[in-house]
Design an enzyme around this catalytic site. Structure first.
Site, PDB file in Angstrom:
ATOM      1  N   ASP A  98       0.871  -1.164   0.000  1.00  0.00           N
ATOM      2  CA  ASP A  98       0.000   0.000   0.000  1.00  0.00           C
ATOM      3  C   ASP A  98       0.913   1.220   0.000  1.00  0.00           C
ATOM      4  O   ASP A  98       1.790   1.350   0.857  1.00  0.00           O
ATOM      5  CB  ASP A  98      -0.869  -0.020   1.267  1.00  0.00           C
ATOM      6  CG  ASP A  98      -2.219   0.596   1.037  1.00  0.00           C
ATOM      7  OD1 ASP A  98      -2.270   1.702   0.474  1.00  0.00           O
ATOM      8  OD2 ASP A  98      -3.227  -0.021   1.437  1.00  0.00           O
ATOM      9  N   ASP A 200      -2.846   4.913  -2.441  1.00  0.00           N
ATOM     10  CA  ASP A 200      -3.868   5.563  -1.630  1.00  0.00           C
ATOM     11  C   ASP A 200      -4.219   6.959  -2.163  1.00  0.00           C
ATOM     12  O   ASP A 200      -3.310   7.742  -2.471  1.00  0.00           O
ATOM     13  CB  ASP A 200      -3.293   5.693  -0.210  1.00  0.00           C
ATOM     14  CG  ASP A 200      -4.322   6.085   0.820  1.00  0.00           C
ATOM     15  OD1 ASP A 200      -5.253   5.301   1.049  1.00  0.00           O
ATOM     16  OD2 ASP A 200      -4.191   7.180   1.403  1.00  0.00           O
ATOM     17  N   GLU A 254      -6.366   4.120  -5.869  1.00  0.00           N
ATOM     18  CA  GLU A 254      -7.613   4.385  -5.142  1.00  0.00           C
ATOM     19  C   GLU A 254      -8.035   5.783  -5.564  1.00  0.00           C
ATOM     20  O   GLU A 254      -7.377   6.767  -5.242  1.00  0.00           O
ATOM     21  CB  GLU A 254      -7.395   4.321  -3.633  1.00  0.00           C
ATOM     22  CG  GLU A 254      -8.713   4.350  -2.886  1.00  0.00           C
ATOM     23  CD  GLU A 254      -8.654   5.112  -1.566  1.00  0.00           C
ATOM     24  OE1 GLU A 254      -9.570   4.923  -0.764  1.00  0.00           O
ATOM     25  OE2 GLU A 254      -7.725   5.900  -1.353  1.00  0.00           O
ATOM     26  N   HIS A 323     -11.187  -2.467   3.340  1.00  0.00           N
ATOM     27  CA  HIS A 323     -11.121  -2.078   4.752  1.00  0.00           C
ATOM     28  C   HIS A 323     -11.889  -0.784   5.055  1.00  0.00           C
ATOM     29  O   HIS A 323     -11.925  -0.360   6.206  1.00  0.00           O
ATOM     30  CB  HIS A 323      -9.650  -1.891   5.146  1.00  0.00           C
ATOM     31  CG  HIS A 323      -9.010  -0.779   4.376  1.00  0.00           C
ATOM     32  ND1 HIS A 323      -8.781  -0.859   3.019  1.00  0.00           N
ATOM     33  CD2 HIS A 323      -8.597   0.449   4.751  1.00  0.00           C
ATOM     34  CE1 HIS A 323      -8.248   0.268   2.606  1.00  0.00           C
ATOM     35  NE2 HIS A 323      -8.119   1.079   3.639  1.00  0.00           N
ATOM     36  N   ASP A 324     -12.446  -0.148   4.011  1.00  0.00           N
ATOM     37  CA  ASP A 324     -13.215   1.084   4.235  1.00  0.00           C
ATOM     38  C   ASP A 324     -14.718   0.872   4.046  1.00  0.00           C
ATOM     39  O   ASP A 324     -15.496   1.814   4.177  1.00  0.00           O
ATOM     40  CB  ASP A 324     -12.775   2.174   3.238  1.00  0.00           C
ATOM     41  CG  ASP A 324     -11.354   2.656   3.479  1.00  0.00           C
ATOM     42  OD1 ASP A 324     -10.893   2.590   4.633  1.00  0.00           O
ATOM     43  OD2 ASP A 324     -10.718   3.099   2.513  1.00  0.00           O
TER      44      ASP A 324
HETATM   45  C1  NOJ Z   1      -7.986   5.755   1.874  1.00  0.00           C
HETATM   46  C2  NOJ Z   1      -7.741   4.589   2.779  1.00  0.00           C
HETATM   47  O1  NOJ Z   1      -8.295   3.442   2.189  1.00  0.00           O
HETATM   48  C3  NOJ Z   1      -8.367   4.946   4.106  1.00  0.00           C
HETATM   49  O2  NOJ Z   1      -8.420   3.846   4.975  1.00  0.00           O
HETATM   50  C4  NOJ Z   1      -7.603   6.112   4.693  1.00  0.00           C
HETATM   51  O3  NOJ Z   1      -8.241   6.533   5.866  1.00  0.00           O
HETATM   52  C5  NOJ Z   1      -7.540   7.292   3.721  1.00  0.00           C
HETATM   53  N1  NOJ Z   1      -7.265   6.880   2.385  1.00  0.00           N
HETATM   54  C6  NOJ Z   1      -6.470   8.257   4.132  1.00  0.00           C
HETATM   55  O4  NOJ Z   1      -5.201   7.702   3.890  1.00  0.00           O
END
Ligand code: NOJ
Length: 546
Positions: A98, A200, A254, A323-324
Site C-alpha cells: 500500500d 492511496d 484508489e 477495509h473502508d
Molecule cells: C484511503 C484509505 O483506504 C483509508 O483507509 C484512509 O483513511 C484514507 N485513504 C487516508 O489515507
C-alpha cells in the site's frame, strides 16, 4: 498475448492488524500472515495486497506513515517482511504494497523537522501557509470533516494542510525533492521483489492551487486537487523513471471522484494500470439520512454503476469489499434465511466481472458487520468524527448519531479480527484482548468450520476462484450488459466465438425465467439443483451460450 500478472491473478487484501496475531499481543502481524499462506494458496489467490505495514502511530491505522523504510514493530521486522516475500514466492503468491503518499504521519521526521525549524528544507515538503486574517488559508474541508488546515502551535497565524486527519499532513508535490523521495521508496520495495502498489487517494496528490473551493458540503476545494494535470504527470514520471525498469509490476489507484473518461485517461497515459471506482460503494443500500426509517435500496443500485464502469473502461479493479466498506453480505445480501445463498451469489457476481478481482479478508467466509458495536468500542477515526458532525448538524443524541454512522460508514465493521475457528478470540490469537473486538458470531462463521463443510461459502469461493483461474473468457473476454430487471443482474462475457451468460438474482424474490432452459449448459451455480425456468432467491448461474 501473454497476460501481465495483474491481469491473470486474483488479489486478496489483508488488513494486517486483523489477520492473524502470532505473538498474542492483540495485534495481527507478519508472522501471522506467513502462517496463513497455505490457507491463501488453497483459496486460489495469486497476490496479496497488504494494507500499510510501515512504522506508524496508527492514528488512521497505518495510513499515517512515520517511516516508509521501517516495519511497524507491532507487525514485526524488515526481516519478517523479507521472509514473507520469500515464503509467498515459494507458493507463487506475489506481494502488493500500500503506497500512502498524499500525506505522511505528523510523526514523520520530515514533518517533525519542518515544525522544529522554519528554515529547514522540510518546511517545503508540506503546505505551511499563513491564515487569512483570523481564518484558515482557504475554505477547503477535510474528507474526515472540519477544516483541512491545522494551526501550528507556537507560531503566529500559521497553518498546515491535511486532507484527512490533522495527524496526516499533505505532502507538497510542487517540490522536486518530495517526488524524488517517493521514487526512492518505490525502488526500495520493488528491489525487494514486490509486484506493485495500491496507491492511496492517488488522484488527489497534486494541488494545482490553494484557492477557495466552490460551495460543497463535502471535500470543498476538490476542484483544485482532484485529477489535475500535475497528478497525471507525476504518475507518468513514476512509470518512466521507476516502474518501467522492473518486470511486470503495476499500480492500482484508489481514485474517488472519477468519471470513466478520466479513469480511462489514467490507463491510456499509463499513469495507472487500473483503479477502483466508488460509484457502487456509495450506492443507497443504507439509510442516507437517519430520519428515514427504511432504505430504498434495490439490487440495481449496486449492479448498474458496476456495469457502467465495466462497459466504459478497458480494465478495472473490481471489488465489493475493502477495509473502508461495510461487509457485502450484510449490505447487499441477506444475513438470515439466505445467508449462504446470498454470499455465494455475490461471489459468483464479483468473480465473473471484467478486470482484476479483489477479495477482502473474511469476504470468502461470509463475514458480516458487527451487531453490537458501541461508540466506546469504536476505533475508526473517521466514524468518530462523523458522529461528532452528525450530532452538531442534525442535533441528534450521540447514541442516535452512532447508530446511523455505524450502519452507514463505520469502517470497523470490516476490520474485526479474522474468524479462523471457534476457539477463544476466533483463533485470531491465544486470548489476549484484541485491538478491536472480535465479532461474536465467530462460532457459526469461521474458516475451520467452513473448510469442513462442502456446501460452505468458503468452498464455493474456492470453486469459483478455480473456475476463474482456468477461464480465458472471464479473464480476457469483453463485457456485455444484458437487459434484466431491478433485482437480477445479467451480463455476458465474450471472447472470439465463445460467449457465456451470467445471471445473478440479488434478491429474496423468486422469478420465472423463460430464457433459462435446459438447452443452455450450466457451467457453475450456487444452488445444487436448478429448477428449469425458475430463478430462486439469490440464485446465481453461469451458462455457456456459444
Ligand atoms: C484511503 C484509505 O483506504 C483509508 O483507509 C484512509 O483513511 C484514507 N485513504 C487516508 O489515507
Amino acid at each position: 498475448m501473454k497476460r501481465k500478472a495483474y491481469q491473470d491473478r486474483i488479489i486478496y487484501q489483508i488488513y494486517p492488524l486483523s489477520f492473524k496475531d502470532s505473538n498474542n499481543d492483540g495485534y495481527g502481524d507478519l508472522k501471522g500472515i506467513i502462517s496463513k499462506l497455505d490457507y491463501l494458496k488453497s483459496l486460489g489467490i495469486g497476490m496479496i495486497w497488504l494494507s500499510p505495514i510501515y512504522k506508524s502511530p496508527l492514528k488512521d491505522n497505518g495510513y499515517d506513515i512515520s517511516d516508509y523504510y521501517e516495519i511497524n514493530p507491532l507487525f514485526g521486522t524488515m526481516a519478517d517482511f523479507d521472509e514473507l516475500i520469500l515464503e509467498a514466492k515459494k507458493r507463487d503468491i506475489k506481494i502488493v504494497m500500500d503506497l500512502v503518499i498524499n500525506h505522511t504521519s505528523d510523526q514523520h521526521k520530515w514533518f517533525l523537522e519542518a515544525l522544529k525549524d522554519k528554515n529547514s528544507k522540510y518546511r517545503d515538503y508540506y503546505y505551511f501557509r499563513k491564515g487569512n486574517g483570523k481564518k484558515p488559508p482557504n475554505n477547503w474541508n477535510s474528507a474526515f470533516s472540519g477544516s483541512c488546515w491545522e494551526k501550528v502551535k507556537g507560531e503566529d497565524n500559521m497553518y498546515y494542510l491535511h486532507l484527512f486527519t490533522k495527524e496526516q499532513p499533505d505532502l507538497n508535490y510542487h517540490n522536486e525533492e518530495v517526488i524524488k523521495e517517493i521514487e526512492k521508496i518505490l525502488k526500495f520495495y520493488l528491489d525487494k521483489g514486490v509486484a506493485g502498489f495500491r496507491c492511496d487517494v492517488i488522484n488527489q496528490i497534486y494541488k494545482t492551487s490553494l484557492e477557495n473551493g466552490k460551495f460543497s458540503l463535502f471535500s470543498r476545494g476538490r476542484e483544485h486537487y482532484e485529477n489535475q494535470e500535475g497528478n497525471f504527470k507525476i504518475l507518468e514520471r513514476f512509470r518512466k523513471e521507476v516502474l518501467d525498469r522492473y518486470d511486470d509490476v503495476f499500480l492500482v489507484g484508489e481514485t474517488s471522484a472519477l468519471t470513466p473518461k478520466i479513469g480511462q485517461e489514467y490507463i491510456d497515459r499509463r499513469a495507472l494500470d487500473m483503479f477502483f471506482e466508488f460509484d457502487h460503494a456509495f450506492c443507497k443500500s443504507f439509510k442516507l439520512i437517519p430520519i428515514f426509517k427504511k432504505s430504498f435500496y434495490k439490487p440495481k443500485d449496486l449492479y448498474k454503476p458496476i456495469f457502467k464502469w465495466q462497459k466504459e473502461v478497458s480494465w478495472i479493479g473490481a471489488y465489493l469489499e475493502n477495509h473502508d466498506q461495510l461487509r457485502s453480505v450484510s449490505r447487499f445480501g441477506d444475513e438470515k434465511e439466505y445467508f449462504k445463498e446470498s454470499a455465494k451469489a455475490l461471489a459468483l457476481f464479483l468473480l465473473s466481472l471484467k478486470g482484476t478481482i479483489f477479495i477482502y479478508e473474511g469476504e470468502e467466509i461470509g463475514a458480516t458487520n458487527y451487531k453490537d458495536l458501541t461508540y466506546e468500542d469504536t476505533n475508526d477515526c473517521m466514524s468518530k468524527s462523523a458522529v461528532d458532525t452528525a450530532m452538531k448538524l442534525l442535533h441528534v443524541s450521540k447514541k442516535r448519531a452512532f447508530k446511523w454512522v455505524n450502519e452507514t460508514v463505520n469502517r470497523d465493521n470490516s476490520r474485526a479480527p479474522m474468524w479462523w475457528d471457534d476457539s477463544l478470540n476466533a483463533g485470531f490469537n491465544e486470548g489476549h484482548p484484541t485491538w478491536l473486538k472480535v465479532n461474536n458470531n465467530y462460532k457459526n462463521i469461521n474458516v475451520k468450520l467452513e473448510e469442513n463443510d462442502p456446501d460452505s461459502i468458503l468452498n464455493f469461493y474456492k470453486k469459483m476462484i478455480s473456475f476463474r483461474n482456468k477461464s480465458d473468457i472471464l479473464k480476457d473476454g469483453e463485457f456485455k450488459e444484458v437487459k434484466s430487471n431491478s433485482y437480477v443482474a445479467k451480463f455476458a462475457r465474450k471472447l472470439n466465438d465463445e460467449e457465456i451468460l451470467i445471471v445473478v438474482n440479488l434478491s429474496k424474490k423468486k422469478f420465472k425465467e423463460k430464457s433459462l432452459d435446459e438447452s443452455k449448459k450450466i457451467l457453475i451455480s450456487n444452488y445444487s439443483n436448478h429448477i428449469n425456468n425458475v430463478l430462486m432467491p439469490y440464485e446465481a448461474l453461469i451458462y455457456k451460450i456459444k
